[in-house]
Design an enzyme around this catalytic site. Structure first.
Site, PDB file in Angstrom:
ATOM      1  N   CYS A   1       0.841  -1.091   0.028  1.00  0.00           N
ATOM      2  CA  CYS A   1       0.015  -0.156   0.108  1.00  0.00           C
ATOM      3  C   CYS A   1       0.926   1.210  -0.007  1.00  0.00           C
ATOM      4  CB  CYS A   1      -1.000   0.075   1.340  1.00  0.00           C
ATOM      5  SG  CYS A   1      -2.081  -1.503   1.474  1.00  0.00           S
TER       6      CYS A   1
ATOM      7  N   ARG B   1       4.069  -0.267  -4.709  1.00  0.00           N
ATOM      8  CA  ARG B   1       3.703  -0.682  -3.232  1.00  0.00           C
ATOM      9  C   ARG B   1       2.536  -1.380  -3.238  1.00  0.00           C
ATOM     10  NH1 ARG B   1       6.867   1.965   0.342  1.00  0.00           N
ATOM     11  NH2 ARG B   1       5.463   1.282   2.113  1.00  0.00           N
TER      12      ARG B   1
ATOM     13  N   TRP C   1      -2.627  -2.824  -1.642  1.00  0.00           N
ATOM     14  CA  TRP C   1      -2.029  -4.347  -1.839  1.00  0.00           C
ATOM     15  C   TRP C   1      -3.129  -4.821  -0.873  1.00  0.00           C
ATOM     16  CZ3 TRP C   1       0.018  -8.037   1.286  1.00  0.00           C
ATOM     17  CH2 TRP C   1       0.402  -9.309   0.729  1.00  0.00           C
TER      18      TRP C   1
ATOM     19  N   ASN D   1      -1.683   2.094   5.546  1.00  0.00           N
ATOM     20  CA  ASN D   1      -0.807   1.283   5.276  1.00  0.00           C
ATOM     21  C   ASN D   1      -0.187   0.406   6.486  1.00  0.00           C
ATOM     22  OD1 ASN D   1       1.458  -0.255   4.321  1.00  0.00           O
ATOM     23  ND2 ASN D   1       2.641   1.351   4.319  1.00  0.00           N
ATOM     24  N   GLY D   2      -0.581  -0.823   6.207  1.00  0.00           N
ATOM     25  CA  GLY D   2      -0.305  -1.794   7.534  1.00  0.00           C
ATOM     26  C   GLY D   2      -1.253  -2.507   7.772  1.00  0.00           C
TER      27      GLY D   2
ATOM     28  N   GLU E   1      18.920 -17.017  -5.732  1.00  0.00           N
ATOM     29  CA  GLU E   1      18.374 -15.683  -6.343  1.00  0.00           C
ATOM     30  C   GLU E   1      17.935 -15.915  -7.667  1.00  0.00           C
ATOM     31  OE1 GLU E   1      17.394 -13.082  -4.835  1.00  0.00           O
ATOM     32  OE2 GLU E   1      17.559 -11.493  -6.232  1.00  0.00           O
TER      33      GLU E   1
ATOM     34  N   LYS F   1      14.285 -14.801  -8.872  1.00  0.00           N
ATOM     35  CA  LYS F   1      13.863 -13.667  -9.711  1.00  0.00           C
ATOM     36  C   LYS F   1      13.275 -14.207 -11.077  1.00  0.00           C
ATOM     37  CE  LYS F   1      14.837 -10.597  -8.797  1.00  0.00           C
ATOM     38  NZ  LYS F   1      15.486 -10.500  -7.535  1.00  0.00           N
TER      39      LYS F   1
ATOM     40  N   GLU G   1       9.043 -14.969  -9.536  1.00  0.00           N
ATOM     41  CA  GLU G   1       8.257 -14.058  -9.042  1.00  0.00           C
ATOM     42  C   GLU G   1       8.017 -13.077 -10.363  1.00  0.00           C
ATOM     43  OE1 GLU G   1      10.271 -11.015  -6.413  1.00  0.00           O
ATOM     44  OE2 GLU G   1      12.114 -11.297  -7.511  1.00  0.00           O
TER      45      GLU G   1
ATOM     46  N   HIS H   1      19.278 -36.813  -4.112  1.00  0.00           N
ATOM     47  CA  HIS H   1      18.589 -36.983  -3.164  1.00  0.00           C
ATOM     48  C   HIS H   1      17.090 -37.073  -3.252  1.00  0.00           C
ATOM     49  CE1 HIS H   1      22.301 -38.047  -1.036  1.00  0.00           C
ATOM     50  NE2 HIS H   1      22.841 -36.869  -1.630  1.00  0.00           N
TER      51      HIS H   1
ATOM     52  N   LYS I   1       6.013  -4.196  -3.248  1.00  0.00           N
ATOM     53  CA  LYS I   1       7.573  -3.758  -2.707  1.00  0.00           C
ATOM     54  C   LYS I   1       7.296  -3.608  -1.363  1.00  0.00           C
ATOM     55  CE  LYS I   1      11.633  -2.477  -4.293  1.00  0.00           C
ATOM     56  NZ  LYS I   1      12.649  -3.751  -5.015  1.00  0.00           N
TER      57      LYS I   1
HETATM   58  C1  F6R Z   1      12.731 -10.133  -4.381  1.00  0.00           C
HETATM   59  C2  F6R Z   1      12.400  -9.210  -3.366  1.00  0.00           C
HETATM   60  C3  F6R Z   1      12.013  -9.525  -2.144  1.00  0.00           C
HETATM   61  C4  F6R Z   1      12.796  -8.642  -0.973  1.00  0.00           C
HETATM   62  C5  F6R Z   1      12.177  -9.161   0.150  1.00  0.00           C
HETATM   63  C6  F6R Z   1      13.067  -8.254   1.372  1.00  0.00           C
HETATM   64  O1  F6R Z   1      12.981  -9.532  -5.718  1.00  0.00           O
HETATM   65  O2  F6R Z   1      12.594  -7.998  -3.738  1.00  0.00           O
HETATM   66  O3  F6R Z   1      12.274 -10.867  -1.998  1.00  0.00           O
HETATM   67  O4  F6R Z   1      14.156  -8.978  -1.167  1.00  0.00           O
HETATM   68  O5  F6R Z   1      11.109  -8.822   0.060  1.00  0.00           O
HETATM   69  O6  F6R Z   1      12.903  -6.918   1.108  1.00  0.00           O
HETATM   70  P1  F6R Z   1      13.887  -5.662   2.026  1.00  0.00           P
HETATM   71  O7  F6R Z   1      15.245  -6.202   1.191  1.00  0.00           O
HETATM   72  O8  F6R Z   1      13.243  -4.371   1.379  1.00  0.00           O
HETATM   73  O9  F6R Z   1      13.897  -5.901   3.504  1.00  0.00           O
END
Ligand code: F6R
Length: 609
Positions: free
Chosen positions: A2, A27, A75, A101-102, A482, A486, A489, A505, A604
């Protein structure tokens, strides 16, 4: 999670709120809305779907009068995305509108409390309780009222509140959710994040937990929980306004991938002076690092993956045991830590709810805490004992790229410093690595120049895959983790990472004709081992895409496709692998027509648990 924005000035508020919301859409983007004080009443428009719907409904804000207002991009947490569940939420008497937000954790309790007093909920959201409570507790004084409301709330919240009878101002309240106040000339603002306001102001103040702000056209006053005014020192944002623009790139993600050489340079260069690592303002002395019994790295998502790379790096060089934990696990597992251990907390946003809680748990257990954070002044940065700032600049795309690689750089700098403090590294290795770190931005540039074409081609070949397996050993396994995140997601292809030695295994039973296996093998000492694993999956029909470095020729005969990265010290190779895997994920998603910057269900900065 949000985005909220607020404006008090003399211009029409709605277009300014929409402009801010556009920059906060990363967000949350399942619905949006805004409310303005217009004459004696509050006018509100809200709708399900992308912000474009709200722009259409309001004729880009032109059909809403009023120069004070609040906006929201959602969100969903409580209640599906719908017009009714969108924010703002308005009180039954129409005098108060709230964006949030929250998460209000005691929302059911509050619903019972309010229902017993004759209030009726129209939406399924937790936020509506705040609007209703504001009406219930209204005492004639908004600061007093909001204080009473805040005393009833449990959970995390950044709130923007409009009151129809203060047509020159609105209110903001904050606890455990990000919120900044932007100071303009004849206008003041709030936003969840600074980039939303950079085109309007560079001067900001931060609200602490439990503070309430009155944000007026010509005044900003912040009150503490005793309703006393708190003096605030504004600071100037150094972030570039263009950070919130795509600058000609089709997506923020691609722009941010290409910003990595600069982001790495900004993060690394100030910390290497005359060949020596200088951690700047970080206070613990070499003696402190010499005597620590162990390190716990705690983070979520990609930041956790950075921690796994950090473990390999620090243990190898500094010979000190390093544990890596997911913050959501660490916070509840009564970790064994204390004064003799250092907790390294990693977070791009500095606001991730689980990571913040893990930091508090480590502090409670008396561990020293060092945070690696990108967003200056964020909650984690403010609460940790020490902060190492990655200077990546604002990251807008939901999938982290430059945030992640600068975290790797930070861990290498810190690891090398600790190794030196503990006398675990010889002069030659130390000097070599410090020099290699300085060349990383150029090496990343080479990946961006030399490997893009090949990766784009491979993406066009593999974009129809339904599953992908990422394998590697040691640091390459960490990089594979990672890479797999990537891809999945943003492309929605099911992808998993495995330590190559683990395949036998269980997992190898999943390999069938045409399975896509991305093998990361930059580690010379383990190349032969990974090669055997490549042969094992190949003989079961897998299509193997190998990502390698100067040892590439070893794989040429066995892999179906080969991506050869520039030569680099193998200790630093996860940085280059990350960039190549980001490009692979990006181009596969682009070929599948995915909404790369706004992947489904994601947002995000995860400020809720
Ligand atoms: C994946 C991604 C998330 C963040 C995770 C932690 O591309 O962006 O997995 O890495 O939500 O976020 P931060 O680093 O902001 O604590």
């Amino acid at each position: 999670m949000c985005g909220i924005v607020g404006y008090a000035g003399s211009d029409r508020a709605a277009p300014i709120l929409l402009e801010g919301l556009k920059k906060l859409e990363y967000r949350g983007y399942d619905s949006s809305g805004l409310a303005v004080v217009s004459g004696p009443e509050i006018k509100m428009v809200k709708t399900k779907g992308r912000l474009a719907n709200l722009c259409r409904l309001t004729d880009d804000g032109k059909n809403l009068d009023g120069s004070v207002g609040i906006g929201h991009t959602r969100w969903a947490t409580h209640g599906e995305p719908s017009d009714l569940n969108s924010h703002p939420h308005i009180s039954p008497d129409g005098r108060f509108a709230v964006v949030h937000n929250g998460i209000i954790e005691n929302y059911l309790e509050l619903k019972e409390f309010l229902t017993a007093r004759g209030f009726r909920f129209l939406s399924e959201t937790d936020t509506e309780a705040v609007a209703l409570l504001t009406e219930y507790y209204f005492s004639g004084d908004m600061i007093d009222t909001l204080q009473k409301v805040a005393n009833k709330l449990r959970g995390s919240y950044a709130l923007g509140v409009l009151f129809s009878q203060t047509p020159d101002a609105f209110y903001a309240v904050r606890k455990d959710s990000p919120l900044v106040v932007g100071l303009g000339k004849g206008a003041n603002y709030i936003a969840s994040d600074m980039p939303a306001l950079l085109s309007r102001t560079r001067s900001f103040i931060l609200l602490e937990d439990d503070e309430i702000a009155l944000v007026g056209r010509n005044v900003v006053r912040v009150y503490d929980r005793n309703k006393e005014i708190v003096p605030k020192e504004p600071f100037e944002a150094t972030w570039d306004e263009s950070a919130a623009e795509k600058d000609g790139y089709p997506h923020f993600m691609l722009k941010e991938i290409h910003e990595q050489p600069k982001a790495l340079q900004n993060t690394i260069k100030p910390h290497i002076k005359n060949g020596k690592i200088d951690l700047g303002a970080i206070k613990p002395t070499a003696d402190y690092f010499k005597n620590i019994a162990g390190i716990d790295i705690v983070a979520c998502g990609s930041a956790y993956h950075a921690g796994v790379v950090g473990k390999y790096f620090i243990e190898e060089l500094a010979r000190v045991p390093v544990g890596v934990d997911l913050a959501s696990e660490f916070r509840y597992r009564r970790p064994i830590t204390g004064e003799s251990r250092l907790t390294v907390i990693i977070s791009q946003s500095g606001e991730t709810a689980d990571t913040l809680a893990a930091l508090r748990e480590a502090k409670r257990a008396k561990s020293k805490t060092l945070a690696i954070v990108n967003v200056i002044g964020s909650s984690i940065a403010r609460e940790a004992d020490e902060v190492f700032y990655t200077l990546a600049g604002p990251e807008i795309a939901v999938a982290t790229t430059k945030g992640y690689t600068t975290q790797l750089a930070a861990l290498c700098l810190i690891g090398l410093y600790i190794a030196d403090a503990r006398g675990a590294v010889n002069t030659e290795t130390y000097a070599g690595l410090a020099g290699d770190l300085l060349t990383l931005p150029d090496k990343v540039n080479c990946v961006l120049k030399e490997n893009v074409g090949g990766l784009q081609y491979l993406s066009s070949v593999h974009h129809g895959a339904t599953h992908a397996f990422f394998i590697g050993r040691g640091r390459d396994y960490a990089a594979a983790m990672e890479g797999s995140l990537k891809l999945k997601e943003i492309s929605y292809i099911h992808a998993e990472a495995y330590a190559a030695g683990e395949l036998k295994h269980g997992t190898i039973s999943l390999i069938e004709n045409g399975s896509l296996v991305v093998a990361v093998c930059t580690e010379p000492a383990l190349a032969e081992k990974t090669l055997s694993n490549i042969r094992e999956v190949k003989s079961r029909g897998a299509h193997v895409l190998a990502l390698t470095a100067n040892i590439g020729q070893k794989f040429a005969a066995d892999a179906d496709s080969l991506v050869v990265l520039p030569d680099v010290n193998p200790l630093l190779s996860p940085v280059l692998s990350a960039v190549a895997l980001q490009l692979l994920g990006y181009y596969i998603s682009a070929a599948r027509g995915c909404d790369i910057d706004k992947p489904r269900n994601l947002a995000k900065s995860v400020t809720v648990e």
